[in-house]
Scaffold this motif. Structure first.
Motif, PDB file in Angstrom:
ATOM      1  N   THR A 177       0.862  -1.185   0.000  1.00 16.23           N
ATOM      2  CA  THR A 177       0.000   0.000   0.000  1.00 16.23           C
ATOM      3  C   THR A 177       0.897   1.234   0.000  1.00 16.23           C
ATOM      4  N   VAL A 178       0.360   2.348  -0.472  1.00 19.87           N
ATOM      5  CA  VAL A 178       1.077   3.628  -0.402  1.00 19.87           C
ATOM      6  C   VAL A 178       0.230   4.563   0.440  1.00 19.87           C
ATOM      7  N   LYS A 179       0.814   5.037   1.553  1.00 22.42           N
ATOM      8  CA  LYS A 179       0.062   5.850   2.512  1.00 22.42           C
ATOM      9  C   LYS A 179       0.730   7.208   2.698  1.00 22.42           C
ATOM     10  N   PRO A 180      -0.079   8.245   2.903  1.00 20.73           N
ATOM     11  CA  PRO A 180       0.515   9.549   3.219  1.00 20.73           C
ATOM     12  C   PRO A 180       0.914   9.610   4.691  1.00 20.73           C
ATOM     13  N   PHE A 181       1.906  10.419   5.016  1.00 19.98           N
ATOM     14  CA  PHE A 181       2.249  10.677   6.417  1.00 19.98           C
ATOM     15  C   PHE A 181       2.625  12.149   6.545  1.00 19.98           C
ATOM     16  N   GLY A 182       2.945  12.592   7.751  1.00 14.75           N
ATOM     17  CA  GLY A 182       3.332  13.998   7.950  1.00 14.75           C
ATOM     18  C   GLY A 182       2.154  14.936   7.843  1.00 14.75           C
ATOM     19  N   SER A 183       2.391  16.105   7.254  1.00 14.37           N
ATOM     20  CA  SER A 183       1.399  17.195   7.275  1.00 14.37           C
ATOM     21  C   SER A 183       0.092  16.864   6.549  1.00 14.37           C
ATOM     22  N   SER A 184       0.110  15.892   5.629  1.00 15.25           N
ATOM     23  CA  SER A 184      -1.132  15.534   4.931  1.00 15.25           C
ATOM     24  C   SER A 184      -2.140  14.856   5.854  1.00 15.25           C
ATOM     25  N   VAL A 185      -1.658  14.259   6.951  1.00 11.45           N
ATOM     26  CA  VAL A 185      -2.551  13.464   7.816  1.00 11.45           C
ATOM     27  C   VAL A 185      -2.525  13.859   9.297  1.00 11.45           C
ATOM     28  N   ASN A 186      -1.599  14.734   9.717  1.00  7.54           N
ATOM     29  CA  ASN A 186      -1.455  14.990  11.165  1.00  7.54           C
ATOM     30  C   ASN A 186      -2.314  16.146  11.675  1.00  7.54           C
ATOM     31  N   THR A 187      -3.201  16.691  10.840  1.00  7.41           N
ATOM     32  CA  THR A 187      -4.131  17.812  11.124  1.00  7.41           C
ATOM     33  C   THR A 187      -3.443  19.175  11.127  1.00  7.41           C
ATOM     34  N   PHE A 188      -2.137  19.226  10.803  1.00  9.58           N
ATOM     35  CA  PHE A 188      -1.422  20.503  10.797  1.00  9.58           C
ATOM     36  C   PHE A 188      -0.961  20.896   9.393  1.00  9.58           C
ATOM     37  N   LYS A 190      -0.896  22.552   5.733  1.00  9.76           N
ATOM     38  CA  LYS A 190      -1.342  23.821   5.153  1.00  9.76           C
ATOM     39  C   LYS A 190      -1.621  23.602   3.673  1.00  9.76           C
ATOM     40  N   LEU A 191      -2.659  24.240   3.140  1.00 15.93           N
ATOM     41  CA  LEU A 191      -2.945  24.145   1.708  1.00 15.93           C
ATOM     42  C   LEU A 191      -1.685  24.476   0.907  1.00 15.93           C
ATOM     43  N   GLY A 192      -1.328  23.606  -0.013  1.00 12.80           N
ATOM     44  CA  GLY A 192      -0.131  23.838  -0.832  1.00 12.80           C
ATOM     45  C   GLY A 192       1.088  23.069  -0.370  1.00 12.80           C
ATOM     46  N   CYS A 193       1.012  22.414   0.816  1.00 16.79           N
ATOM     47  CA  CYS A 193       2.197  21.684   1.295  1.00 16.79           C
ATOM     48  C   CYS A 193       2.398  20.402   0.479  1.00 16.79           C
ATOM     49  N   ASP A 194       3.630  19.902   0.475  1.00 17.82           N
ATOM     50  CA  ASP A 194       3.969  18.690  -0.279  1.00 17.82           C
ATOM     51  C   ASP A 194       3.242  17.474   0.291  1.00 17.82           C
ATOM     52  N   VAL A 195       3.217  16.403  -0.509  1.00 21.04           N
ATOM     53  CA  VAL A 195       2.653  15.132  -0.037  1.00 21.04           C
ATOM     54  C   VAL A 195       3.803  14.166   0.237  1.00 21.04           C
ATOM     55  N   ASP A 196       3.997  13.830   1.521  1.00 21.45           N
ATOM     56  CA  ASP A 196       4.965  12.790   1.902  1.00 21.45           C
ATOM     57  C   ASP A 196       4.213  11.470   1.913  1.00 21.45           C
ATOM     58  N   MET A 197       4.716  10.493   1.167  1.00 18.38           N
ATOM     59  CA  MET A 197       4.049   9.188   1.121  1.00 18.38           C
ATOM     60  C   MET A 197       5.074   8.077   1.277  1.00 18.38           C
ATOM     61  N   PHE A 198       4.619   6.928   1.756  1.00 18.97           N
ATOM     62  CA  PHE A 198       5.558   5.820   1.907  1.00 18.97           C
ATOM     63  C   PHE A 198       4.932   4.522   1.418  1.00 18.97           C
ATOM     64  N   VAL A 279      10.155   4.408   1.682  1.00 17.81           N
ATOM     65  CA  VAL A 279       9.686   3.060   2.044  1.00 17.81           C
ATOM     66  C   VAL A 279       9.493   3.009   3.561  1.00 17.81           C
ATOM     67  N   SER A 280       8.505   2.203   3.999  1.00 18.10           N
ATOM     68  CA  SER A 280       8.077   2.066   5.398  1.00 18.10           C
ATOM     69  C   SER A 280       8.896   2.863   6.408  1.00 18.10           C
ATOM     70  N   ASN A 281       8.329   3.974   6.856  1.00 16.36           N
ATOM     71  CA  ASN A 281       9.001   4.825   7.841  1.00 16.36           C
ATOM     72  C   ASN A 281       8.139   4.834   9.103  1.00 16.36           C
ATOM     73  N   SER A 282       8.285   3.773   9.906  1.00 14.93           N
ATOM     74  CA  SER A 282       7.372   3.546  11.039  1.00 14.93           C
ATOM     75  C   SER A 282       7.400   4.664  12.074  1.00 14.93           C
ATOM     76  N   ILE A 283       8.588   5.209  12.366  1.00 14.36           N
ATOM     77  CA  ILE A 283       8.682   6.262  13.393  1.00 14.36           C
ATOM     78  C   ILE A 283       8.013   7.548  12.895  1.00 14.36           C
ATOM     79  N   ALA A 284       8.151   7.832  11.605  1.00 16.19           N
ATOM     80  CA  ALA A 284       7.492   9.022  11.038  1.00 16.19           C
ATOM     81  C   ALA A 284       5.976   8.893  11.142  1.00 16.19           C
ATOM     82  N   ILE A 285       5.467   7.671  10.986  1.00 16.87           N
ATOM     83  CA  ILE A 285       4.023   7.443  11.115  1.00 16.87           C
ATOM     84  C   ILE A 285       3.579   7.654  12.562  1.00 16.87           C
ATOM     85  N   ARG A 286       4.390   7.219  13.507  1.00 12.03           N
ATOM     86  CA  ARG A 286       4.053   7.417  14.930  1.00 12.03           C
ATOM     87  C   ARG A 286       4.047   8.913  15.265  1.00 12.03           C
TER      88      ARG A 286
END
Length: 525
Positions: A177-188, A190-198, A279-286
């Motif tokens: 699966t490919v999932k977003p992490f960071g600012s796309s999913v953490n509620t913080f 901003k419109l226009g920010c990059d998409v970090d995915m793993f 690729v799988s960045n478990s600590i970033a997801i936490r």
């Protein structure tokens, strides 16, 4: 109510819902004056359309979510291959389509104008004008939050971008699966920010564990490589080539495989996002889930973070390019720490969240304890009733006078801790406790932050709101979002007294620390 019910869900539940939603979604490039009615009429012949919206990005586009995944297969079977007159096409059937009208001239004009969902925030000058119409600083901060935060439509678009990349990854790794992490999913975000995915293979590992039950064992034959890092580099190299050669709208693909965390950077033209794939960045997801929890606990948390980050950007304290300035992540952690320090605290410490964790919340990653409660209902609401007006001024006051020379910021404990080394700004990584997330920040950048914090605290304390409104001058938060120019330079110098000498003091402290360490090593030998 819908907002509240969404907030009650756990991070994992929300991500699963969003990913399922994305798998039932298509993206359609439309003509300049599309007929919404005709498009929906055509799509409905393949199944029930659950939701849709239009947005502008290199022309008009429509994101369409079906109720059933089978509707997409039906649509794909009915869609034609583009006529390759000038170029030869790569025959990959994605979920990106182009919708055209055969006789556009004969089509009647659309009765109602098309509503286009905004995909970027308003300019700062327009924001300042809006803020001046508010009745309090708290209201100003919520206006800023509302203008800058990710919209429902933008979040859907982000998950779709991940889902489209996943379609390529599954050609090689069917269970990935490919999932977003960071600012796309953490509620913080901003419109226009990059998409970090793993790229995640954890579902594959769970499947392997299940198969080991029983009197015998059967497993796949797989390529074996000497290290996980090499496997990650090989996987990303192949996926990067695949996106570059065959991905519709994937341009400017860069494979950065020798970085500490190997990644592929690319621009996804159909959605308009700059994307980073790892690729799988478990600590970033936490980390993403921890911030999600903090963002859900109290509405003041997100309002303060968005305000401080906007303020920092206006004054050149943060920058999208890497360098010696404070990052948005470091700033966010400083806000969280400040909120932990209030009396009573507005958010709990990480150690307190860990105490509430049950067995399913236990996560040990690379030897680091990343456990904390996931069920928001287990966390008691704060009894703190301070307004955002108060919190904003207190934030600037607190960090304008913080002893950065001696103390570090620790979110696990929610208190200042002696610095373990002499970096100008030391913020403990919440999970990898031997790392300083602000190690890049140099002394001049820290001093600039202190100076701006002191200046902002002074403006909020001394400002005559009524007079500024009469004079039609920006007030409150609006006044803080205008770069402090030369008119304030002499006043700022007075408020900066004592900062300049900190550079010398920190150098002396650094020398003492190094000497002490050298002596310890000598004794150890």
């Amino acid at each position: 109510d819908a907002e509240v019910s969404t907030r009650k869900k756990t991070f994992t539940e929300v991500q699963k819902e969003r990913l399922d939603q994305a798998e039932r979604t298509v993206l359609i490039k439309c003509p300049s004056k599309p007929s919404e009615k005709k498009l929906l009429q055509y799509l409905s012949s393949h199944g029930n359309v659950k939701s849709h919206f239009f947005f502008e990005n290199r022309g008009i586009n429509a994101l369409v979510e079906f109720s059933e995944k089978s509707s997409i297969a039906s649509l794909q079977d009915a869609v034609g291959i583009p006529n390759a007159v000038e170029h030869h096409v790569v025959p990959f059937k994605s979920r990106l389509f182009t919708f055209t009208l055969k006789n556009p001239g004969s089509q009647p004009a659309e009765e109602t104008p098309l509503h286009l969902s905004p995909q970027c925030h308003i300019p700062v000058n327009d924001l300042i004008h809006k803020l001046c119409l508010a009745d309090s600083i708290s209201s100003q901060m919520y206006i800023l939050l509302n203008e800058y935060q990710l919209t429902e439509e933008n979040i859907k678009l982000r998950f779709l971008a991940c889902s489209l990349v996943r379609d390529f990854a599954r050609a090689y790794f069917p269970d990935s699966t490919v999932k977003p992490f960071g600012s796309s999913v953490n509620t913080f975000g901003k419109l226009g920010c990059d998409v970090d995915m793993f790229l995640d293979f954890h579902d594959t590992q769970k499947h392997a564990a299940k198969m080991k039950k029983g009197p015998f064992e059967m497993e796949f034959q797989m390529k074996r490589l000497p290290s996980e890092r090499l496997a990650t580099q090989r996987i990303l190299s192949v996926i990067g080539d695949c996106l570059d050669n065959f991905g519709p709208g994937c341009v400017s693909v860069q494979k950065i495989l020798n970085a500490r965390c190997p990644l592929v950077k690319f621009s996804h033209q159909p959605t308009g996002f700059q994307c980073d794939l790892s690729v799988s960045n478990s600590i970033a997801i936490r980390s993403s889930e921890l911030l999600y929890i903090y963002g859900c606990l109290d509405s003041r948390v997100r309002a303060l973070v968005f305000t401080i980050r906007c303020w920092a950007r206006v004054h050149g304290l943060t920058n999208s390019a890497p360098g010696t300035w404070i990052t948005n992540f470091s700033l966010t952690m400083m806000v969280m720490f400040f909120l932990q320090k209030r009396s009573p605290p507005i958010i709990p410490t990480l150690d307190q969240l860990k105490e509430l964790a049950d067995e399913k919340d236990k996560h040990i990653i690379g030897g680091y304890d990343c456990s904390f409660v996931s069920d928001l209902r287990k966390i008691k609401p704060t009894k703190n009733t301070e307004t955002l007006d108060v919190l904003l001024g207190e934030f600037f006051e607190y960090f304008g006078n913080f002893d950065f020379r001696r103390n570090s910021i620790n979110l696990r404990k929610g208190k200042e801790v002696n610095k373990p080394e002499s970096s100008p700004l030391y913020i403990w990584n919440p999970f990898e406790q031997d790392l300083n997330i602000s190690k890049n920040v140099n002394q001049p950048q820290l001093e600039k932050f202190i100076a701006m914090a002191r200046e902002s605290a002074w403006i909020l304390q001394k400002e005559d709101k009524a007079q500024r409104i009469i004079d039609k001058e920006p007030w409150g938060l609006a006044a803080l979002l205008i770069p402090f120019g030369k008119r304030n330079s002499s006043k700022m110098k007075n408020r900066m007294k004592g900062i300049g000498s900190e550079t010398i003091r920190s150098l002396l402290d650094s020398l003492k620390l190094n000497n002490a360490n050298s002596q310890q090593k000598a004794v150890g030998k």
